[in-house]
Design an enzyme around this catalytic site. Structure first.
Site, PDB file in Angstrom:
ATOM      1  N   THR A  86       2.384   4.532  15.676  1.00  0.00           N
ATOM      2  CA  THR A  86       2.040   5.890  16.111  1.00  0.00           C
ATOM      3  C   THR A  86       1.420   5.877  17.504  1.00  0.00           C
ATOM      4  OG1 THR A  86       1.631   6.436  13.814  1.00  0.00           O
ATOM      5  CG2 THR A  86       0.736   7.962  15.456  1.00  0.00           C
ATOM      6  N   LYS A 137      -4.174  -4.058   8.083  1.00  0.00           N
ATOM      7  CA  LYS A 137      -2.974  -3.724   8.881  1.00  0.00           C
ATOM      8  C   LYS A 137      -2.535  -4.931   9.700  1.00  0.00           C
ATOM      9  CE  LYS A 137      -0.916  -0.329  11.996  1.00  0.00           C
ATOM     10  NZ  LYS A 137       0.328  -0.282  11.223  1.00  0.00           N
ATOM     11  N   THR A 184       6.654  -0.397  10.735  1.00  0.00           N
ATOM     12  CA  THR A 184       6.379  -0.436  12.176  1.00  0.00           C
ATOM     13  C   THR A 184       6.234  -1.899  12.619  1.00  0.00           C
ATOM     14  OG1 THR A 184       3.986  -0.298  11.858  1.00  0.00           O
ATOM     15  CG2 THR A 184       5.181   1.783  12.098  1.00  0.00           C
ATOM     16  N   ALA A 208      10.563   7.028  11.559  1.00  0.00           N
ATOM     17  CA  ALA A 208       9.352   7.650  12.099  1.00  0.00           C
ATOM     18  C   ALA A 208       8.192   6.667  12.067  1.00  0.00           C
ATOM     19  CB  ALA A 208       8.995   8.889  11.277  1.00  0.00           C
ATOM     20  N   SER A 209       7.444   6.625  13.150  1.00  0.00           N
ATOM     21  CA  SER A 209       6.241   5.789  13.174  1.00  0.00           C
ATOM     22  C   SER A 209       5.129   6.438  12.367  1.00  0.00           C
ATOM     23  CB  SER A 209       5.781   5.558  14.614  1.00  0.00           C
ATOM     24  OG  SER A 209       5.502   6.792  15.252  1.00  0.00           O
ATOM     25  N   HIS A 241      -7.311   1.524  12.217  1.00  0.00           N
ATOM     26  CA  HIS A 241      -6.690   1.363  10.900  1.00  0.00           C
ATOM     27  C   HIS A 241      -7.491   0.393  10.054  1.00  0.00           C
ATOM     28  CE1 HIS A 241      -3.204   3.278  12.819  1.00  0.00           C
ATOM     29  NE2 HIS A 241      -2.786   3.564  11.590  1.00  0.00           N
ATOM     30  N   ARG A 292       0.836  -1.221   0.000  1.00  0.00           N
ATOM     31  CA  ARG A 292       0.000   0.000   0.000  1.00  0.00           C
ATOM     32  C   ARG A 292       0.862   1.259   0.000  1.00  0.00           C
ATOM     33  NH1 ARG A 292      -5.310   0.184   2.330  1.00  0.00           N
ATOM     34  NH2 ARG A 292      -4.738   2.015   3.530  1.00  0.00           N
TER      35      ARG A 292
HETATM   36  P1  NAD Z   1       1.685  -3.936   2.866  1.00  0.00           P
HETATM   37  O1  NAD Z   1       1.552  -5.290   3.494  1.00  0.00           O
HETATM   38  O2  NAD Z   1       0.608  -3.447   1.949  1.00  0.00           O
HETATM   39  O3  NAD Z   1       3.068  -3.855   2.033  1.00  0.00           O
HETATM   40  C1  NAD Z   1       4.290  -4.364   2.487  1.00  0.00           C
HETATM   41  C2  NAD Z   1       5.089  -4.776   1.245  1.00  0.00           C
HETATM   42  O4  NAD Z   1       6.397  -5.153   1.677  1.00  0.00           O
HETATM   43  C3  NAD Z   1       4.475  -5.987   0.520  1.00  0.00           C
HETATM   44  O5  NAD Z   1       4.404  -5.739  -0.877  1.00  0.00           O
HETATM   45  C4  NAD Z   1       5.438  -7.117   0.854  1.00  0.00           C
HETATM   46  O6  NAD Z   1       5.519  -8.082  -0.175  1.00  0.00           O
HETATM   47  C5  NAD Z   1       6.750  -6.350   1.002  1.00  0.00           C
HETATM   48  N1  NAD Z   1       7.759  -7.072   1.764  1.00  0.00           N
HETATM   49  C6  NAD Z   1       7.584  -7.834   2.880  1.00  0.00           C
HETATM   50  N2  NAD Z   1       8.757  -8.370   3.269  1.00  0.00           N
HETATM   51  C7  NAD Z   1       9.701  -7.920   2.385  1.00  0.00           C
HETATM   52  C8  NAD Z   1      11.101  -8.133   2.248  1.00  0.00           C
HETATM   53  N3  NAD Z   1      11.767  -8.940   3.102  1.00  0.00           N
HETATM   54  N4  NAD Z   1      11.734  -7.529   1.225  1.00  0.00           N
HETATM   55  C9  NAD Z   1      11.074  -6.732   0.360  1.00  0.00           C
HETATM   56  N5  NAD Z   1       9.737  -6.498   0.424  1.00  0.00           N
HETATM   57  C10 NAD Z   1       9.060  -7.096   1.432  1.00  0.00           C
HETATM   58  O7  NAD Z   1       1.889  -2.930   4.063  1.00  0.00           O
HETATM   59  P2  NAD Z   1       1.773  -1.315   4.025  1.00  0.00           P
HETATM   60  O8  NAD Z   1       0.391  -0.910   4.410  1.00  0.00           O
HETATM   61  O9  NAD Z   1       2.362  -0.798   2.753  1.00  0.00           O
HETATM   62  O10 NAD Z   1       2.703  -0.933   5.266  1.00  0.00           O
HETATM   63  C11 NAD Z   1       4.073  -1.276   5.280  1.00  0.00           C
HETATM   64  C12 NAD Z   1       4.664  -0.917   6.631  1.00  0.00           C
HETATM   65  O11 NAD Z   1       4.629   0.508   6.793  1.00  0.00           O
HETATM   66  C13 NAD Z   1       3.889  -1.485   7.817  1.00  0.00           C
HETATM   67  O12 NAD Z   1       4.799  -1.835   8.829  1.00  0.00           O
HETATM   68  C14 NAD Z   1       3.016  -0.327   8.259  1.00  0.00           C
HETATM   69  O13 NAD Z   1       2.635  -0.380   9.599  1.00  0.00           O
HETATM   70  C15 NAD Z   1       3.958   0.827   8.001  1.00  0.00           C
HETATM   71  N6  NAD Z   1       3.326   2.147   7.857  1.00  0.00           N
HETATM   72  C16 NAD Z   1       4.025   3.192   8.333  1.00  0.00           C
HETATM   73  C17 NAD Z   1       3.524   4.473   8.185  1.00  0.00           C
HETATM   74  C18 NAD Z   1       4.342   5.633   8.679  1.00  0.00           C
HETATM   75  O14 NAD Z   1       3.942   6.796   8.482  1.00  0.00           O
HETATM   76  N7  NAD Z   1       5.506   5.365   9.278  1.00  0.00           N
HETATM   77  C19 NAD Z   1       2.300   4.681   7.560  1.00  0.00           C
HETATM   78  C20 NAD Z   1       1.617   3.583   7.083  1.00  0.00           C
HETATM   79  C21 NAD Z   1       2.139   2.305   7.219  1.00  0.00           C
END
Ligand code: NAD
Length: 256
Positions: free
Chosen positions: A143, A136, A77, A99-100, A132, A12
């Protein structure tokens, strides 16, 4: 120009980063890496690697970036406390923004939460609630943990463990998984974090300050994951010019 690799590019946030990158004329995406792709094949071309993948992947990625001398933005996160400590140790030689939450509004919420906790003092009960989308994977959100850590810091309290409930908890502690069972009355040291999941909610966070006869609630609602992607790209541009060190989004935004 800042050359960026998106790590977790099919997720995402990865997709949101790729969609937002054209709005940044000084950012060039030089690699998109997801499961099964080779980071080694592209890392040499990058200035900064942006990680939105899995908590299991971040530490290995940090080691690769240190070996290649590349800066990082970490958005993933859900790391355990032990892994967080190891990431901090390993990342020493490079510049990292970790950053979270990358939204400007949430980073202001962090400041307001700190101020409100100080101003209202110990007579107010503190709770954090987050919601969320249904996909998730980790709970509570990074956060929400940051908000609880800010509140605990103002009160000189420490994390009591994710499976600690009020019956077992020690003094000077906050808990992170809400309540269950025969909890008895609320202890003034509790700071509980509650997680809701559903629909396509990009990220809602509310901090409650509940006193006698009044209640203050500070709420932030994100309506699109693009707010995090834009913040992370801004952080990538910023971290490219920094000396090695661990930075927060507050540094990027000039809030600290
Ligand atoms: P998601 O599951 O949609 O996407 C994660 C992607 O990472 C997937 O395509 C997966 O195949 C890939 N992946 C997993 N392991 C991997 C590896 N070893 N090597 C390469 N790619 C790999 O999740 P998302 O909604 O995109 O969120 C990703 C992370 O970001 C989560 O931990 C989420 O909590 C965090 N997040 C942080 C913030 C922020 O502002 N810091 C905001 C939203 C989400």
């Amino acid at each position: 120009m800042t050359k960026v690799i998106v790590y977790g590019s099919k997720g995402r946030l990865g997709q949101a980063l790729l969609a937002c990158a054209p709005n940044f004329p000084n950012i060039q995406i030089v690699g998109q890496v997801d499961l099964g792709d080779s980071l080694e094949a592209v890392i040499g071309q990058a200035d900064v690697v942006v990680d939105f993948s899995s908590p299991k992947a971040t530490l290995g990625l940090v080691k690769c970036c240190v070996a290649a001398g590349k800066a990082m933005v970490i958005g993933t996160t859900g790391h355990t406390l032990e892994v967080r400590a190891e990431i901090r140790r390993e990342a020493g030689p490079i510049a990292v923004v970790w950053a979270s939450n990358f939204s400007p509004g949430v980073n202001v919420l962090f400041h307001l939460t700190h101020s409100a906790a100080e101003l209202l003092g110990p007579d107010f009960d503190l709770e954090v609630m987050e919601m969320h989308h249904r996909l998730k994977k980790d709970a509570p959100s990074g956060t929400a943990k940051t908000l609880a850590e800010i509140l605990a810091g103002v009160r000189d309290q420490q994390f009591a463990g994710e499976e600690t409930y009020p019956r077992q908890k020690v003094k000077k502690a906050y808990t992170s998984q809400g309540r269950r069972g025969d909890t008895g009355g609320r202890d003034c040291n509790e700071i509980c974090v509650h997680s809701l999941r559903g629909g396509d909610v990009a990220g809602d966070h509310t901090v409650y300050f509940a006193g006698d006869g009044e209640r203050l609630e500070l709420t932030h609602r994100a309506s699109s994951p693009r707010v995090f992607a834009n913040g992370a790209l801004r952080a990538a541009q910023w971290v490219h010019k920094q000396v090695p060190g661990l930075y927060s989004m507050g540094h990027v935004l000039g809030l600290v």
